[in-house]
Design an enzyme around this catalytic site. Structure first.
Site, short mmCIF file in Angstrom:
data_model
loop_
_atom_site.label_atom_id
_atom_site.label_comp_id
_atom_site.label_asym_id
_atom_site.label_seq_id
_atom_site.Cartn_x
_atom_site.Cartn_y
_atom_site.Cartn_z
N HIS A 63 0.84 -1.19 0.00
CA HIS A 63 0.00 0.00 0.00
C HIS A 63 0.89 1.25 0.00
O HIS A 63 2.12 1.16 0.17
CB HIS A 63 -0.95 0.01 1.20
CG HIS A 63 -0.27 0.10 2.52
ND1 HIS A 63 0.48 -0.93 3.05
CD2 HIS A 63 -0.23 1.10 3.45
CE1 HIS A 63 0.96 -0.59 4.22
NE2 HIS A 63 0.54 0.66 4.50
N HIS A 65 1.65 3.81 1.93
CA HIS A 65 2.13 4.53 3.09
C HIS A 65 3.65 4.52 3.06
O HIS A 65 4.28 3.52 2.68
CB HIS A 65 1.60 3.93 4.39
CG HIS A 65 0.20 4.35 4.70
ND1 HIS A 65 -0.59 3.69 5.61
CD2 HIS A 65 -0.55 5.38 4.21
CE1 HIS A 65 -1.78 4.30 5.67
NE2 HIS A 65 -1.77 5.32 4.84
N ASP A 67 6.22 4.21 5.04
CA ASP A 67 7.09 3.21 5.65
C ASP A 67 7.11 1.91 4.86
O ASP A 67 7.87 0.99 5.18
CB ASP A 67 6.69 2.95 7.11
CG ASP A 67 5.22 2.60 7.29
OD1 ASP A 67 4.38 3.17 6.58
OD2 ASP A 67 4.93 1.75 8.16
N HIS A 68 6.30 1.83 3.80
CA HIS A 68 6.26 0.63 2.96
C HIS A 68 6.74 0.87 1.53
O HIS A 68 6.80 -0.08 0.75
CB HIS A 68 4.84 0.08 2.93
CG HIS A 68 4.36 -0.39 4.26
ND1 HIS A 68 4.42 -1.71 4.67
CD2 HIS A 68 3.85 0.30 5.31
CE1 HIS A 68 3.95 -1.82 5.90
NE2 HIS A 68 3.59 -0.60 6.31
N HIS A 140 -7.44 -1.80 5.42
CA HIS A 140 -6.62 -0.74 6.00
C HIS A 140 -7.26 0.61 5.68
O HIS A 140 -8.32 0.67 5.03
CB HIS A 140 -5.20 -0.84 5.45
CG HIS A 140 -4.19 -0.03 6.22
ND1 HIS A 140 -4.16 0.01 7.59
CD2 HIS A 140 -3.18 0.78 5.80
CE1 HIS A 140 -3.18 0.79 7.98
NE2 HIS A 140 -2.57 1.28 6.92
N ASP A 207 -0.21 -3.91 6.86
CA ASP A 207 -1.20 -3.08 7.54
C ASP A 207 -2.65 -3.45 7.24
O ASP A 207 -3.16 -3.20 6.14
CB ASP A 207 -0.96 -1.63 7.15
CG ASP A 207 0.45 -1.16 7.53
OD1 ASP A 207 1.32 -2.02 7.72
OD2 ASP A 207 0.66 0.05 7.62
N HIS A 265 6.59 -5.35 11.97
CA HIS A 265 5.88 -4.07 11.91
C HIS A 265 5.46 -3.63 13.30
O HIS A 265 4.29 -3.37 13.58
CB HIS A 265 4.67 -4.18 10.98
CG HIS A 265 4.13 -2.85 10.52
ND1 HIS A 265 3.19 -2.15 11.24
CD2 HIS A 265 4.38 -2.09 9.42
CE1 HIS A 265 2.88 -1.04 10.60
NE2 HIS A 265 3.60 -0.98 9.49
#
Length: 303
Positions: A63, A65, A67-68, A140, A207, A265
């Site tokens: 996805h 975000h 941090d990914h 999510h 997530d 995570h």
């Protein structure tokens, strides 16, 4: 590359810590390198792990975000610098296209080495013959996908049974290729000298709240990597921010019939001691481990 192992590049959630980088998981699947969720700092973590970026053949993003995925430009550029001579195939939710396009612009000329595969919904997205890539929708705050790699089921030769029927040496390969073989006046079939060998599988669930898609993508997985951002004491936060607790991740593994659960995570609120996540998960699902950055997890021998 050869063999099957997971190289853990980062296990933090939104905020990295002194010992945990943003997300990054490199699956070495025989001769193919599949990188999941290259968070910020992934190319540096590859260096620490002793893995050249040119070993990455496929990238899967769950996805949009940061941090990914914020490490994507660096990995794409580094592949070229490290001498990659083939394109890298990039799979991601179609709804994340705006973010992915911006990240590839930041990759500069190296973006030309990327083959984009925006994915709508779930299901099979690639069949390489010796492995398949599929996904399922998660729950999510933004569209998210869980990813899965499968080895097709095969058959294992029983040497003693084959020898008893006169099938030896090169004749074994000929029998497997043809399905049957004439031996000393008798037709021997593959089923007579082999038994089924289930293929191995790897699933990655990031997530999400617990949901049917998470169980679907993890169904019977040899190894399941699952987010466990919170502990049960903070279950209300997990629900509000659409994440799992360690116990909920264990519930996904249990309901999916996975063989092994690897937790990751972790929220920065718990510091760098992550063993408490595994302790919370074990009463629900016993075969569990909390991951740490730069660990290498070898796949179990095939059954």
């Amino acid at each position: 590359m050869s063999g099957r192992e997971l190289v853990v590049l980062g296990t933090a959630s939104q905020v990295p810590t002194r010992t945990r980088n943003h997300n990054g998981y490199l699956l070495r699947w025989d001769s193919t390198g599949i990188l999941f969720d290259p968070g910020e700092g992934t190319q540096r973590q590859l260096t620490h792990a002793g893995v050249p970026a040119s070993a990455v053949d496929v990238i899967c993003i769950t996805h949009a975000h940061g941090d990914h995925c914020l490490g994507l430009p660096g990995v794409v550029q580094r592949r070229v610098l490290d001498g990659a001579r083939t394109p890298v195939h990039l799979y991601y939710p179609a709804a994340a296209s705006t973010m992915v396009d911006a990240l590839l612009v930041a990759s500069g000329p190296a973006a030309a080495s990327v083959v984009r595969h925006p994915v709508e919904g779930g299901g099979l997205v690639h069949d390489a013959g010796t492995w398949r890539l599929s996904c399922a929708e998660l729950d999510h705050r933004v569209p998210a996908l869980g990813w899965r790699v499968d080895e097709p089921d095969g058959r294992r030769v029983l040497p003693e049974r084959a020898a008893a029927l006169g099938v030896r040496g090169p004749a074994v390969g000929a029998l497997l290729a043809a399905g049957s073989l004439e031996v000393e006046g008798r037709r021997v079939t593959v089923d007579e000298v082999t038994v089924p060998r289930p293929g191995q599988s790897f699933a990655l669930v990031m997530d999400t709240r617990p949901c049917p898609g998470a169980v679907e993508v993890a169904r019977g997985a040899t190894v399941l990597v699952c987010e466990s951002t919170f502990l049960e004491a903070d279950a209300e936060l997990a629900q509000a921010y659409a994440h799992c607790t360690a116990a909920q991740a264990a519930g996904i593994a249990r309901d999916a019939g996975a063989e092994q659960l690897l937790l990751t995570h972790f929220s920065q609120r718990y510091g760098d001691d992550v063993e408490g996540f595994a302790e919370e998960a074990r009463p629900v699902f016993g075969r569990v481990q909390a991951l740490r950055d730069l660990e290498r997890m070898t796949f179990p021998r095939r059954r």
